[in-house]
Design an enzyme around this catalytic site. Structure first.
Site, PDB file in Angstrom:
ATOM      1  N   ASP A 434       6.172  12.899   7.036  1.00 48.42           N
ATOM      2  CA  ASP A 434       5.493  11.740   7.504  1.00 48.42           C
ATOM      3  C   ASP A 434       3.987  11.828   7.231  1.00 48.42           C
ATOM      4  O   ASP A 434       3.404  12.791   7.374  1.00 48.42           O
ATOM      5  CB  ASP A 434       5.861  11.498   8.719  1.00 48.42           C
ATOM      6  CG  ASP A 434       5.764   9.983   9.148  1.00 48.42           C
ATOM      7  OD1 ASP A 434       6.838   9.431   9.330  1.00 48.42           O
ATOM      8  OD2 ASP A 434       4.734   9.614   9.030  1.00 48.42           O
ATOM      9  N   ASP A 454       1.645  12.312   2.589  1.00 44.23           N
ATOM     10  CA  ASP A 454       1.833  10.983   2.165  1.00 44.23           C
ATOM     11  C   ASP A 454       2.951  10.805   0.808  1.00 44.23           C
ATOM     12  O   ASP A 454       2.751  11.448  -0.027  1.00 44.23           O
ATOM     13  CB  ASP A 454       0.472  10.518   1.544  1.00 44.23           C
ATOM     14  CG  ASP A 454       0.390   8.785   1.227  1.00 44.23           C
ATOM     15  OD1 ASP A 454       1.763   8.640   0.976  1.00 44.23           O
ATOM     16  OD2 ASP A 454      -0.721   8.297   1.028  1.00 44.23           O
ATOM     17  N   TYR A 548       9.247  -6.575  -0.120  1.00 46.70           N
ATOM     18  CA  TYR A 548       9.929  -5.568   0.392  1.00 46.70           C
ATOM     19  C   TYR A 548      11.348  -5.320  -0.062  1.00 46.70           C
ATOM     20  O   TYR A 548      11.948  -4.555  -0.619  1.00 46.70           O
ATOM     21  CB  TYR A 548      10.232  -5.888   1.725  1.00 46.70           C
ATOM     22  CG  TYR A 548      11.117  -5.242   2.617  1.00 46.70           C
ATOM     23  CD1 TYR A 548      10.597  -3.825   3.134  1.00 46.70           C
ATOM     24  CD2 TYR A 548      12.253  -5.387   3.085  1.00 46.70           C
ATOM     25  CE1 TYR A 548      11.174  -3.114   3.642  1.00 46.70           C
ATOM     26  CE2 TYR A 548      13.015  -4.653   3.765  1.00 46.70           C
ATOM     27  CZ  TYR A 548      12.553  -3.479   4.090  1.00 46.70           C
ATOM     28  OH  TYR A 548      13.332  -2.551   4.999  1.00 46.70           O
ATOM     29  N   LYS A 552      12.931  -2.319  -2.483  1.00 52.96           N
ATOM     30  CA  LYS A 552      14.221  -1.772  -1.850  1.00 52.96           C
ATOM     31  C   LYS A 552      15.191  -1.995  -3.008  1.00 52.96           C
ATOM     32  O   LYS A 552      16.111  -0.887  -3.267  1.00 52.96           O
ATOM     33  CB  LYS A 552      14.259  -2.337  -0.475  1.00 52.96           C
ATOM     34  CG  LYS A 552      13.718  -1.989   0.513  1.00 52.96           C
ATOM     35  CD  LYS A 552      13.889  -0.660   1.121  1.00 52.96           C
ATOM     36  CE  LYS A 552      13.114   0.183   2.067  1.00 52.96           C
ATOM     37  NZ  LYS A 552      13.327   1.294   2.400  1.00 52.96           N
TER      38      LYS A 552
END
Ligand code: ZN
Length: 651
Positions: A434, A454, A548, A552
């Site tokens: 993370d 990252d 988004y 995705k």
């Protein structure tokens, strides 16, 4: 390096302790010195007089429970046993292991006490109120020599008893019974190739005798500080390949952990490495962790073959034995350093600690007369000893994903964190990745490693995979959960930076991760498993979420192609579509309240706005993701599973 032990007894701390509490105090001091005992080794006892239920006084031996750790022992870690029953057992001529353990358990005054140590009868035999036992490195180095007994006698003086090696239990106690003269008060008892017992009227005397004798032994040794060197770089795939071979030999997935430092480097680059490391462990007590011999080099199959031959050669010594898996636990090679294998991360660490001390013992012994270990038949007897096997069995069946390695991105919070917790709960060793430093604290213990990285930086991702290979040996399971949800706005007002950022995190980073991870996943012992955390927005997009939904959806296509390309490598790739998971960092209470108001609902109603009327938590998504990685889905790849409480647009 073997150094003289520090005397850590503090009269102020020990002031006013009752005999059992003082024994606990001394036990912890011994347990916290790795030069004396490691990982459950050693045992201690104290004899007290107590009053039975009917008011009669009875003599009680409080002895450490089997498998307990001296460093953290509590009074409840001791088994209180009736001393008269134990001393009756010592009058017998023969007593087999199982009958002895049964008799020891039946001598207990507390039905909930732990099983007593296998060395209980020796503690009972010794007349002294307090008995402390360790496997001190210094004594092993001094004693594991052709003339070890003479060296110990010369160093420790004539009032120390020296017993030849005998398997702990009834035989050892009977052997020592012949040595201990009633009325005489020796300072200590050395068991060759095993360890030291010291005694005293109280814990302080016994502890100080222990430290004094180990100090005398350490003074005989010369050690040198190894020179500082840079360990070699090892390709993650090379480690993953070795782990696959070791797992195949073991018949189950195993973790493999790499250790390399100046001390290990000095040992593995010895020209006589195969000779000295091939002579056996420092004490038979280590054999269940390290196996009788390490693998020198990388020929796992050759080691397994030799181990099977060793078992066959000694089979007559242990009727009805349960064969142990023919896989090495310690691997030494100049180009690798030391690798340790185990089902649990804690096992790989314990084995590494033990072998580091073995290196010290071998090194110090070689500087004196030459290292000599116990003979192969004696080692075999310990490895296939029913009481030791029972101790292993008591640890229980490992959980379903034990021995496997999972990497989870976005592990610091929300769904990623829930996936890390769920995989860890099923036994997997987990690498959490993370950008938030909170990733370091997601889980305690050796089976978790947090890496701050990252995901949009491929070098950082490669670094995380390297940490996984060095710490746990490779990669079996990968969960791509890191993602971002840009501000809601219509396409007509598209913010190009938002679009690029969504693509970078939700799509490009996943593509990079897949490409980098494939060589390791292809080497997973049971076949790799990948789960992409996508979104309900893929099958049922919503307005104002174009970056988004599109990013995705692109990631889902990537995962579907991976399912096709990687099936031949035994890698399963599946996709999870969560919806309305509100306990994540994306949702603040204010945002949730505003959204509920827009639909004319309370927050509680809004959270359950699905066909089943259920709340979809990140824990539910984590549990589903972990289950997709188990054998329940062994024949499933390329599938997309919703976890959204039921959505009529998706169904
Ligand atoms: Zn012992």
């Amino acid at each position: 390096m073997i150094t003289e032990p520090a005397d850590r007894w503090d009269d102020a701390e020990a002031d006013g302790l009752d005999p059992l509490a003082a024994c606990v105090y001394a036990s912890r001091l011994i347990g916290r010195d790795p030069g004396l005992v490691l990982h459950g080794g050693g045992n201690t006892s104290v004899k007290t007089r107590e009053i039975d239920l009917d008011g009669t006084p009875i003599d009680v031996l409080h002895v450490k429970g089997s498998g307990g750790d001296l460093a953290t022992i509590e009074p409840a870690g001791f088994a209180p046993l009736r001393l008269d029953l134990l001393r009756m057992l010592l009058t017998l001529d023969r007593l087999d292991d199982d009958a002895m353990m049964n008799a020891l358990r039946c001598a207990s005054l507390d039905a909930s006490a732990p099983d007593p140590s296998v060395e209980t009868l020796l503690h009972a035999l010794l007349p002294h109120p307090v008995v402390l036992h360790s496997h001190a490195d210094a004594l092993l180095a001094l004693g594991n020599q052709p003339d070890g007994a003479e060296r110990i006698r010369a160093a420790l003086g004539p009032d120390v008893l020296i017993a030849p090696y005998a398997k702990p239990g009834f035989d050892l106690a009977k052997l020592c019974a012949k040595l201990v003269t009633p009325g005489a008060y020796p300072r200590g008892l050395v068991l060759m190739h095993h360890g030291l017992f010291t005694f005293g009227p109280d814990a302080r005397t016994a502890y100080r005798a222990h430290i004094a004798l180990v100090t005398l032994a350490a003074a005989q040794l010369t050690t040198v500080t190894p020179e500082a060197v840079t360990p070699p770089v090892v390709a993650p795939a090379a480690l993953a390949r070795l782990r696959r071979e070791i797992s195949a030999a073991a018949g189950r997935p195993m973790l493999l952990s790499r250790h390399d430092d100046d001390r290990i480097r000095a040992f593995v680059t010895r020209p006589d490495l195969a000779d000295v490391a091939g002579r056996g462990p420092a004490t038979p007590d280590h054999v269940l962790r390290t196996r009788p011999l390490p693998l020198i080099g990388t020929d796992v199959a050759g080691w397994s073959e030799a181990y099977r031959g060793y078992v066959d050669a000694h089979r007559d010594r242990a009727a009805g034995l349960t064969p142990l898996d023919p896989a090495p636990r310690v691997l030494l090679a100049p180009e690798l350093g030391m690798l340790t294998a185990g089902v649990r991360a804690a096992d790989t660490i314990a084995t590494a600690d033990i072998y580091r001390h073995t290196m010290d013992v071998i090194d110090a012994a070689e500087r004196l007369g030459g290292y000599r270990a116990l003979s192969a038949p004696d080692l075999f007897d310990v490895e296939y000893w029913s009481l030791e096997q029972a101790k292993q069995r008591r640890r229980g069946t490992p959980p379903e994903l034990a021995g496997e390695v999972a990497l989870v991105t976005g592990a610091a919070s929300g769904i990623g964190r829930a996936c890390a917790l769920a995989l860890h709960a099923r036994g997997a060793a987990v690498i959490g990745v993370d950008v938030s430093p909170a990733v370091a604290q997601v889980l305690p213990g050796p089976g978790y490693r947090g890496v701050v990285a990252d995901v949009t930086d491929p070098d950082a991702l490669a670094g995380a995979l390297t940490v996984g290979a060095e710490t746990f040996g490779g990669l079996d399971i990968m969960v791509a959960a890191a993602g971002i949800f840009p501000r809601s706005r219509p396409i007509a007002q598209l913010d190009r930076a938002d679009w690029r950022r969504a693509m970078a995190v939700n799509t490009d980073a996943v593509a990079d991760l897949f490409a980098l991870a494939h060589p390791l996943l292809a080497l997973a012992p049971r076949g790799g498993r990948v789960v992409l955390i996508a979104s309900k927005n893929v099958p049922a997009p919503g307005p104002q979420a174009a970056p988004y939904s599109a990013s995705k959806a692109a990631a889902v296509q990537l995962a579907r192609v991976a399912a096709m390309e990687w099936a031949a490598d035994g890698i399963r790739v599946n996709i999870v579509h969560p919806d309305a998971v509100f306990d994540t960092g994306l949702w603040t209470p204010e945002l949730l309240a505003a959204r509920a108001e827009r639909y004319g609902m309370t927050v509680e109603q809004y959270k359950r706005r699905n066909l089943l009327g259920t709340e979809v938590t990140s824990a539910r998504v984590g549990a589903l993701t972990a289950t997709l990685c188990t054998d329940a889905f062994a024949a499933t790849t390329g599938t997309q599973v919703s976890v959204d409480g039921g959505n009529d647009r998706v169904i």
